[in-house]
Design a protein around this motif. Structure first.
Motif, PDB file in Angstrom:
ATOM      1  N   ASP A  34       0.834  -1.198   0.000  1.00  0.00           N
ATOM      2  CA  ASP A  34       0.000   0.000   0.000  1.00  0.00           C
ATOM      3  C   ASP A  34       0.871   1.252   0.000  1.00  0.00           C
ATOM      4  O   ASP A  34       1.683   1.457   0.898  1.00  0.00           O
ATOM      5  CB  ASP A  34      -0.910  -0.013   1.225  1.00  0.00           C
ATOM      6  N   ARG A  35       0.741   2.068  -1.042  1.00  0.00           N
ATOM      7  CA  ARG A  35       1.501   3.310  -1.182  1.00  0.00           C
ATOM      8  C   ARG A  35       0.556   4.392  -1.688  1.00  0.00           C
ATOM      9  O   ARG A  35      -0.369   4.108  -2.455  1.00  0.00           O
ATOM     10  CB  ARG A  35       2.628   3.176  -2.210  1.00  0.00           C
ATOM     11  N   PRO A  36       0.762   5.646  -1.312  1.00  0.00           N
ATOM     12  CA  PRO A  36      -0.121   6.709  -1.813  1.00  0.00           C
ATOM     13  C   PRO A  36       0.014   6.935  -3.319  1.00  0.00           C
ATOM     14  O   PRO A  36      -0.918   7.408  -3.960  1.00  0.00           O
ATOM     15  CB  PRO A  36       0.310   7.951  -1.035  1.00  0.00           C
ATOM     16  N   ASP A  37       1.153   6.548  -3.895  1.00  0.00           N
ATOM     17  CA  ASP A  37       1.403   6.795  -5.318  1.00  0.00           C
ATOM     18  C   ASP A  37       1.259   5.552  -6.184  1.00  0.00           C
ATOM     19  O   ASP A  37       1.512   5.580  -7.382  1.00  0.00           O
ATOM     20  CB  ASP A  37       2.796   7.400  -5.512  1.00  0.00           C
ATOM     21  N   LEU A  38       0.824   4.423  -5.580  1.00  0.00           N
ATOM     22  CA  LEU A  38       0.779   3.162  -6.312  1.00  0.00           C
ATOM     23  C   LEU A  38      -0.259   2.244  -5.670  1.00  0.00           C
ATOM     24  O   LEU A  38      -0.332   2.168  -4.444  1.00  0.00           O
ATOM     25  CB  LEU A  38       2.175   2.532  -6.230  1.00  0.00           C
ATOM     26  N   ARG A  39      -1.051   1.584  -6.495  1.00  0.00           N
ATOM     27  CA  ARG A  39      -2.066   0.662  -5.978  1.00  0.00           C
ATOM     28  C   ARG A  39      -2.151  -0.568  -6.872  1.00  0.00           C
ATOM     29  O   ARG A  39      -2.252  -0.471  -8.086  1.00  0.00           O
ATOM     30  CB  ARG A  39      -3.428   1.335  -5.936  1.00  0.00           C
ATOM     31  N   PHE A  40      -2.113  -1.740  -6.241  1.00  0.00           N
ATOM     32  CA  PHE A  40      -2.311  -3.003  -6.939  1.00  0.00           C
ATOM     33  C   PHE A  40      -3.772  -3.410  -6.826  1.00  0.00           C
ATOM     34  O   PHE A  40      -4.375  -3.278  -5.750  1.00  0.00           O
ATOM     35  CB  PHE A  40      -1.471  -4.126  -6.312  1.00  0.00           C
ATOM     36  N   SER A  41      -4.330  -3.944  -7.916  1.00  0.00           N
ATOM     37  CA  SER A  41      -5.677  -4.528  -7.892  1.00  0.00           C
ATOM     38  C   SER A  41      -5.634  -5.816  -8.697  1.00  0.00           C
ATOM     39  O   SER A  41      -5.169  -5.833  -9.837  1.00  0.00           O
ATOM     40  CB  SER A  41      -6.703  -3.587  -8.527  1.00  0.00           C
ATOM     41  N   LEU A  42      -6.098  -6.902  -8.100  1.00  0.00           N
ATOM     42  CA  LEU A  42      -6.213  -8.166  -8.811  1.00  0.00           C
ATOM     43  C   LEU A  42      -7.600  -8.214  -9.438  1.00  0.00           C
ATOM     44  O   LEU A  42      -8.607  -8.007  -8.752  1.00  0.00           O
ATOM     45  CB  LEU A  42      -6.031  -9.344  -7.847  1.00  0.00           C
ATOM     46  N   LEU A  43      -7.647  -8.475 -10.734  1.00  0.00           N
ATOM     47  CA  LEU A  43      -8.919  -8.542 -11.454  1.00  0.00           C
ATOM     48  C   LEU A  43      -9.113  -9.961 -11.981  1.00  0.00           C
ATOM     49  O   LEU A  43      -8.175 -10.567 -12.505  1.00  0.00           O
ATOM     50  CB  LEU A  43      -8.921  -7.563 -12.630  1.00  0.00           C
ATOM     51  N   ARG A  44     -10.345 -10.482 -11.855  1.00  0.00           N
ATOM     52  CA  ARG A  44     -10.689 -11.790 -12.408  1.00  0.00           C
ATOM     53  C   ARG A  44     -11.717 -11.569 -13.508  1.00  0.00           C
ATOM     54  O   ARG A  44     -12.738 -10.914 -13.293  1.00  0.00           O
ATOM     55  CB  ARG A  44     -11.278 -12.702 -11.329  1.00  0.00           C
ATOM     56  N   GLY A  45     -11.441 -12.100 -14.688  1.00  0.00           N
ATOM     57  CA  GLY A  45     -12.370 -11.959 -15.802  1.00  0.00           C
ATOM     58  C   GLY A  45     -13.712 -12.577 -15.475  1.00  0.00           C
ATOM     59  O   GLY A  45     -13.792 -13.667 -14.917  1.00  0.00           O
ATOM     60  N   GLN A  46     -14.769 -11.863 -15.848  1.00  0.00           N
ATOM     61  CA  GLN A  46     -16.115 -12.350 -15.569  1.00  0.00           C
ATOM     62  C   GLN A  46     -16.807 -12.832 -16.837  1.00  0.00           C
ATOM     63  O   GLN A  46     -17.523 -13.814 -16.815  1.00  0.00           O
ATOM     64  CB  GLN A  46     -16.939 -11.245 -14.913  1.00  0.00           C
ATOM     65  N   ARG A  47     -16.618 -12.116 -17.942  1.00  0.00           N
ATOM     66  CA  ARG A  47     -17.204 -12.493 -19.234  1.00  0.00           C
ATOM     67  C   ARG A  47     -16.137 -12.380 -20.298  1.00  0.00           C
ATOM     68  O   ARG A  47     -15.175 -11.647 -20.148  1.00  0.00           O
ATOM     69  CB  ARG A  47     -18.324 -11.542 -19.628  1.00  0.00           C
ATOM     70  N   GLY A  48     -16.359 -13.039 -21.410  1.00  0.00           N
ATOM     71  CA  GLY A  48     -15.448 -12.916 -22.533  1.00  0.00           C
ATOM     72  C   GLY A  48     -14.362 -13.980 -22.539  1.00  0.00           C
ATOM     73  O   GLY A  48     -14.376 -14.914 -21.729  1.00  0.00           O
ATOM     74  N   PRO A  49     -13.399 -13.839 -23.451  1.00  0.00           N
ATOM     75  CA  PRO A  49     -12.391 -14.886 -23.648  1.00  0.00           C
ATOM     76  C   PRO A  49     -11.450 -15.082 -22.456  1.00  0.00           C
ATOM     77  O   PRO A  49     -10.835 -16.129 -22.337  1.00  0.00           O
ATOM     78  CB  PRO A  49     -11.616 -14.432 -24.883  1.00  0.00           C
ATOM     79  N   ARG A  50     -11.353 -14.114 -21.561  1.00  0.00           N
ATOM     80  CA  ARG A  50     -10.485 -14.270 -20.382  1.00  0.00           C
ATOM     81  C   ARG A  50     -11.296 -14.518 -19.097  1.00  0.00           C
ATOM     82  O   ARG A  50     -10.782 -14.354 -17.994  1.00  0.00           O
ATOM     83  CB  ARG A  50      -9.571 -13.062 -20.220  1.00  0.00           C
ATOM     84  N   ALA A  51     -12.545 -14.936 -19.241  1.00  0.00           N
ATOM     85  CA  ALA A  51     -13.385 -15.221 -18.068  1.00  0.00           C
ATOM     86  C   ALA A  51     -12.689 -16.250 -17.188  1.00  0.00           C
ATOM     87  O   ALA A  51     -12.174 -17.257 -17.670  1.00  0.00           O
ATOM     88  CB  ALA A  51     -14.759 -15.720 -18.500  1.00  0.00           C
ATOM     89  N   GLY A  52     -12.644 -15.949 -15.893  1.00  0.00           N
ATOM     90  CA  GLY A  52     -12.026 -16.849 -14.937  1.00  0.00           C
ATOM     91  C   GLY A  52     -10.519 -16.686 -14.812  1.00  0.00           C
ATOM     92  O   GLY A  52      -9.906 -17.271 -13.935  1.00  0.00           O
ATOM     93  N   ARG A  53      -9.924 -15.892 -15.677  1.00  0.00           N
ATOM     94  CA  ARG A  53      -8.476 -15.661 -15.636  1.00  0.00           C
ATOM     95  C   ARG A  53      -8.199 -14.316 -14.979  1.00  0.00           C
ATOM     96  O   ARG A  53      -9.089 -13.494 -14.825  1.00  0.00           O
ATOM     97  CB  ARG A  53      -7.910 -15.746 -17.039  1.00  0.00           C
TER      98      ARG A  53
END
Length: 109
Positions: A34-53
């Motif tokens: 956690d930094r004020p100038d940087l943020r990580f977010s993990l995203l999981r595909g919900q629809r489309g060709p990358r769903a579940g990835r």
């Protein structure tokens, strides 16, 4: 300066538990980086060709900040190592990266 969005596609390793990976990311990786100038977010595909990835999205204040952590493509500075050393090895025990890692400049809203 323009905000930078880094997109790092990742694949779960065959023996990785998705729930354990998501929990580790939320409970360990996020708080440790956690930094004020940087943020990580993990995203999981919900629809489309990358769903579940997954992709890891890194929101960075500007190019200078990005360069202070990653001065060149696939190269970390001492600050970059400090940022991820406490959780990176375990995080990468769950996933492998794709070659399509890309940084994007935010053009406008």
């Amino acid at each position: 300066m323009a905000k930078v969005i880094g997109i790092l596609p990742v694949r779960l390793k065959p023996d990785a538990d998705p729930e354990a990976f998501e929990r580790f990311t939320r409970e360990v990786a996020y708080p440790a980086s956690d930094r004020p100038d940087l943020r990580f977010s993990l995203l999981r595909g919900q629809r489309g060709p990358r769903a579940g990835r997954y992709v890891l999205m890194v929101e960075i204040a500007d190019e200078a900040t990005r360069d202070s952590y990653w001065p060149a493509f696939n190269q970390q500075s001492a600050a970059g190592h400090t940022l991820v050393d406490s959780w990176g090895e375990q995080w990468f025990s769950f996933v492998e990266t794709d070659e399509d890692t890309t940084d994007y400049l935010v053009i406008g809203r």
